[in-house]
Design a protein around this motif. Sequence first.
Motif, PDB file in Angstrom:
ATOM      1  N   TRP A   1       0.837  -1.201   0.000  1.00  0.00           N
ATOM      2  CA  TRP A   1       0.000   0.000   0.000  1.00  0.00           C
ATOM      3  C   TRP A   1       0.880   1.262   0.000  1.00  0.00           C
ATOM      4  O   TRP A   1       0.646   2.180  -0.793  1.00  0.00           O
ATOM      5  CB  TRP A   1      -0.918   0.011   1.226  1.00  0.00           C
ATOM      6  CG  TRP A   1      -1.978  -1.041   1.195  1.00  0.00           C
ATOM      7  CD1 TRP A   1      -2.033  -2.171   1.954  1.00  0.00           C
ATOM      8  CD2 TRP A   1      -3.131  -1.068   0.345  1.00  0.00           C
ATOM      9  NE1 TRP A   1      -3.155  -2.895   1.647  1.00  0.00           N
ATOM     10  CE2 TRP A   1      -3.853  -2.244   0.667  1.00  0.00           C
ATOM     11  CE3 TRP A   1      -3.632  -0.219  -0.635  1.00  0.00           C
ATOM     12  CZ2 TRP A   1      -5.035  -2.590   0.030  1.00  0.00           C
ATOM     13  CZ3 TRP A   1      -4.818  -0.562  -1.272  1.00  0.00           C
ATOM     14  CH2 TRP A   1      -5.501  -1.729  -0.946  1.00  0.00           C
ATOM     15  N   GLU A   2       1.866   1.277   0.900  1.00  0.00           N
ATOM     16  CA  GLU A   2       2.746   2.446   0.967  1.00  0.00           C
ATOM     17  C   GLU A   2       3.569   2.596  -0.319  1.00  0.00           C
ATOM     18  O   GLU A   2       3.766   3.704  -0.830  1.00  0.00           O
ATOM     19  CB  GLU A   2       3.685   2.343   2.165  1.00  0.00           C
ATOM     20  CG  GLU A   2       3.008   2.601   3.516  1.00  0.00           C
ATOM     21  CD  GLU A   2       2.250   1.393   4.034  1.00  0.00           C
ATOM     22  OE1 GLU A   2       1.540   1.527   5.041  1.00  0.00           O
ATOM     23  OE2 GLU A   2       2.382   0.308   3.426  1.00  0.00           O
ATOM     24  N   LEU A   3       4.031   1.477  -0.862  1.00  0.00           N
ATOM     25  CA  LEU A   3       4.858   1.533  -2.078  1.00  0.00           C
ATOM     26  C   LEU A   3       4.046   2.047  -3.266  1.00  0.00           C
ATOM     27  O   LEU A   3       4.502   2.944  -3.997  1.00  0.00           O
ATOM     28  CB  LEU A   3       5.427   0.148  -2.393  1.00  0.00           C
ATOM     29  CG  LEU A   3       6.262   0.047  -3.671  1.00  0.00           C
ATOM     30  CD1 LEU A   3       7.483   0.967  -3.602  1.00  0.00           C
ATOM     31  CD2 LEU A   3       6.684  -1.401  -3.928  1.00  0.00           C
ATOM     32  N   SER A   4       2.844   1.520  -3.471  1.00  0.00           N
ATOM     33  CA  SER A   4       2.030   1.942  -4.617  1.00  0.00           C
ATOM     34  C   SER A   4       1.599   3.398  -4.470  1.00  0.00           C
ATOM     35  O   SER A   4       1.584   4.160  -5.446  1.00  0.00           O
ATOM     36  CB  SER A   4       0.805   1.036  -4.769  1.00  0.00           C
ATOM     37  OG  SER A   4      -0.008   1.057  -3.604  1.00  0.00           O
ATOM     38  N   GLY A   5       1.293   3.820  -3.248  1.00  0.00           N
ATOM     39  CA  GLY A   5       0.920   5.215  -3.028  1.00  0.00           C
ATOM     40  C   GLY A   5       2.077   6.167  -3.254  1.00  0.00           C
ATOM     41  O   GLY A   5       1.919   7.250  -3.827  1.00  0.00           O
ATOM     42  N   ALA A   6       3.283   5.753  -2.805  1.00  0.00           N
ATOM     43  CA  ALA A   6       4.470   6.595  -2.980  1.00  0.00           C
ATOM     44  C   ALA A   6       4.821   6.733  -4.456  1.00  0.00           C
ATOM     45  O   ALA A   6       5.231   7.813  -4.913  1.00  0.00           O
ATOM     46  CB  ALA A   6       5.646   5.998  -2.211  1.00  0.00           C
ATOM     47  N   ARG A   7       4.645   5.672  -5.238  1.00  0.00           N
ATOM     48  CA  ARG A   7       4.939   5.738  -6.669  1.00  0.00           C
ATOM     49  C   ARG A   7       3.965   6.665  -7.399  1.00  0.00           C
ATOM     50  O   ARG A   7       4.372   7.461  -8.258  1.00  0.00           O
ATOM     51  CB  ARG A   7       4.912   4.332  -7.268  1.00  0.00           C
ATOM     52  CG  ARG A   7       6.118   3.506  -6.873  1.00  0.00           C
ATOM     53  CD  ARG A   7       6.085   2.107  -7.443  1.00  0.00           C
ATOM     54  NE  ARG A   7       7.378   1.426  -7.263  1.00  0.00           N
ATOM     55  CZ  ARG A   7       7.633   0.190  -7.665  1.00  0.00           C
ATOM     56  NH1 ARG A   7       6.670  -0.536  -8.251  1.00  0.00           N
ATOM     57  NH2 ARG A   7       8.832  -0.334  -7.484  1.00  0.00           N
ATOM     58  N   ALA A   8       2.689   6.575  -7.070  1.00  0.00           N
ATOM     59  CA  ALA A   8       1.703   7.479  -7.684  1.00  0.00           C
ATOM     60  C   ALA A   8       2.024   8.926  -7.334  1.00  0.00           C
ATOM     61  O   ALA A   8       1.973   9.824  -8.192  1.00  0.00           O
ATOM     62  CB  ALA A   8       0.292   7.103  -7.228  1.00  0.00           C
ATOM     63  N   SER A   9       2.381   9.160  -6.074  1.00  0.00           N
ATOM     64  CA  SER A   9       2.700  10.526  -5.641  1.00  0.00           C
ATOM     65  C   SER A   9       3.969  11.046  -6.311  1.00  0.00           C
ATOM     66  O   SER A   9       4.059  12.232  -6.650  1.00  0.00           O
ATOM     67  CB  SER A   9       2.860  10.565  -4.118  1.00  0.00           C
ATOM     68  OG  SER A   9       1.663  10.169  -3.480  1.00  0.00           O
ATOM     69  N   SER A  10       4.952  10.169  -6.518  1.00  0.00           N
ATOM     70  CA  SER A  10       6.197  10.589  -7.162  1.00  0.00           C
ATOM     71  C   SER A  10       5.948  11.041  -8.598  1.00  0.00           C
ATOM     72  O   SER A  10       6.518  12.030  -9.058  1.00  0.00           O
ATOM     73  CB  SER A  10       7.209   9.442  -7.154  1.00  0.00           C
ATOM     74  OG  SER A  10       7.628   9.147  -5.838  1.00  0.00           O
ATOM     75  N   VAL A  11       5.097  10.330  -9.309  1.00  0.00           N
ATOM     76  CA  VAL A  11       4.779  10.707 -10.693  1.00  0.00           C
ATOM     77  C   VAL A  11       4.097  12.072 -10.719  1.00  0.00           C
ATOM     78  O   VAL A  11       4.445  12.946 -11.526  1.00  0.00           O
ATOM     79  CB  VAL A  11       3.903   9.628 -11.353  1.00  0.00           C
ATOM     80  CG1 VAL A  11       3.375  10.121 -12.702  1.00  0.00           C
ATOM     81  CG2 VAL A  11       4.693   8.336 -11.530  1.00  0.00           C
ATOM     82  N   ILE A  12       3.121  12.273  -9.835  1.00  0.00           N
ATOM     83  CA  ILE A  12       2.418  13.565  -9.792  1.00  0.00           C
ATOM     84  C   ILE A  12       3.390  14.684  -9.437  1.00  0.00           C
ATOM     85  O   ILE A  12       3.386  15.758 -10.062  1.00  0.00           O
ATOM     86  CB  ILE A  12       1.258  13.507  -8.778  1.00  0.00           C
ATOM     87  CG1 ILE A  12       0.176  12.553  -9.261  1.00  0.00           C
ATOM     88  CG2 ILE A  12       0.668  14.910  -8.565  1.00  0.00           C
ATOM     89  CD1 ILE A  12      -0.973  12.386  -8.282  1.00  0.00           C
ATOM     90  N   ARG A  13       4.227  14.458  -8.433  1.00  0.00           N
ATOM     91  CA  ARG A  13       5.158  15.501  -7.986  1.00  0.00           C
ATOM     92  C   ARG A  13       6.120  15.888  -9.100  1.00  0.00           C
ATOM     93  O   ARG A  13       6.387  17.083  -9.317  1.00  0.00           O
ATOM     94  CB  ARG A  13       5.916  15.027  -6.752  1.00  0.00           C
ATOM     95  CG  ARG A  13       6.819  16.104  -6.156  1.00  0.00           C
ATOM     96  CD  ARG A  13       7.360  15.696  -4.803  1.00  0.00           C
ATOM     97  NE  ARG A  13       8.180  14.500  -4.892  1.00  0.00           N
ATOM     98  CZ  ARG A  13       7.809  13.303  -4.418  1.00  0.00           C
ATOM     99  NH1 ARG A  13       6.622  13.178  -3.839  1.00  0.00           N
ATOM    100  NH2 ARG A  13       8.597  12.255  -4.537  1.00  0.00           N
ATOM    101  N   TYR A  14       6.617  14.885  -9.847  1.00  0.00           N
ATOM    102  CA  TYR A  14       7.553  15.211 -10.927  1.00  0.00           C
ATOM    103  C   TYR A  14       6.850  16.008 -12.033  1.00  0.00           C
ATOM    104  O   TYR A  14       7.401  16.995 -12.544  1.00  0.00           O
ATOM    105  CB  TYR A  14       8.155  13.937 -11.519  1.00  0.00           C
ATOM    106  CG  TYR A  14       9.142  14.242 -12.624  1.00  0.00           C
ATOM    107  CD1 TYR A  14      10.461  14.543 -12.324  1.00  0.00           C
ATOM    108  CD2 TYR A  14       8.737  14.275 -13.963  1.00  0.00           C
ATOM    109  CE1 TYR A  14      11.370  14.869 -13.336  1.00  0.00           C
ATOM    110  CE2 TYR A  14       9.628  14.591 -14.973  1.00  0.00           C
ATOM    111  CZ  TYR A  14      10.936  14.890 -14.656  1.00  0.00           C
ATOM    112  OH  TYR A  14      11.828  15.235 -15.645  1.00  0.00           O
ATOM    113  N   ILE A  15       5.645  15.611 -12.404  1.00  0.00           N
ATOM    114  CA  ILE A  15       4.920  16.325 -13.464  1.00  0.00           C
ATOM    115  C   ILE A  15       4.632  17.760 -13.049  1.00  0.00           C
ATOM    116  O   ILE A  15       4.811  18.703 -13.834  1.00  0.00           O
ATOM    117  CB  ILE A  15       3.617  15.568 -13.814  1.00  0.00           C
ATOM    118  CG1 ILE A  15       3.952  14.239 -14.501  1.00  0.00           C
ATOM    119  CG2 ILE A  15       2.720  16.415 -14.706  1.00  0.00           C
ATOM    120  CD1 ILE A  15       2.741  13.377 -14.772  1.00  0.00           C
ATOM    121  N   LEU A  16       4.204  17.960 -11.815  1.00  0.00           N
ATOM    122  CA  LEU A  16       3.894  19.310 -11.346  1.00  0.00           C
ATOM    123  C   LEU A  16       5.158  20.179 -11.261  1.00  0.00           C
ATOM    124  O   LEU A  16       5.123  21.373 -11.588  1.00  0.00           O
ATOM    125  CB  LEU A  16       3.205  19.253  -9.983  1.00  0.00           C
ATOM    126  CG  LEU A  16       1.794  18.657  -9.950  1.00  0.00           C
ATOM    127  CD1 LEU A  16       1.279  18.601  -8.515  1.00  0.00           C
ATOM    128  CD2 LEU A  16       0.842  19.474 -10.815  1.00  0.00           C
TER     129      LEU A  16
END
Length: 263
Positions: free
Chosen positions: A197-212
């Motif tokens: 759960w933590e790994l999948s959430g962190a990966r989704a957040s990393s993609v959003i953070r990089y795009i922003l």
Amino acid sequence: MRRRPKKQKQDGAPKWMTTYADMITLVLVFFILLFSMSQINLDKFEAITESFRNRMILDFYPSAVENKNPADQAEIEGNDEKNNEFDMPPEEVEASQSSKAEAEKEQDLDELKQEIDEYLKENDLSDIIAATNSERGVVLVLEEQLLFETSEAEILEQAKPFLSKVGTLLENIPNFVKVEGHTDNRQISSYRYPSNWELSGARASSVIRYILDNTQDMDPKRFTAVAYGETRPVAPNDSEENWSRNRRVEIVILDPAYENSGS
């Protein structure tokens, strides 16, 4: 002296009683009529009101007043022949409208999918990112090996160029975006990521953070990060190839109709 003739007694009720009875009967009928008018069937009344509201009855019958513009009248009559809702029951009219809305929605999604496919092709991303249509909108699928090291959530250097291009794509599309992280069913347990759960959430957040961080004028309110862990596999978790397919990040460009449905 001449005697007066005796008055003969009349049988039955006196004349005034007949008039009085007629008056009472009329008053009774009047109040019964008022009572019957006060009892309104709400369902029928609503149905009649709705028919007047939606069906434009006056447009379906010729006017007694001569029309000064015969061409306009001819156009109205032509439209009536095509769109006369009285030719179909309300259920069929509703079904027809629903089918039309679905067709328009599919057309919008197809156009968006076509634009995204053209963009991916022009930027040499077709072999890296798969774009598919779904009821939610257009889904961009990025596999783990393109973005992250195993069991990590930091964006790889080699992934940054095409993620920047994805950011440019999203910048030109007004839709809301949901970024979903997925893993396979093999459990992880580390200090940073105690579970999938933590790994999948962190990966989704990393993609959003990089795009922003690397796209100008991108509204953060458009984005949502979601962690699904191993709960939504696209293939059975029974081989290396399938495990690799299940470890992915999906960028869902949401269809506005799906978003407004509250799903």
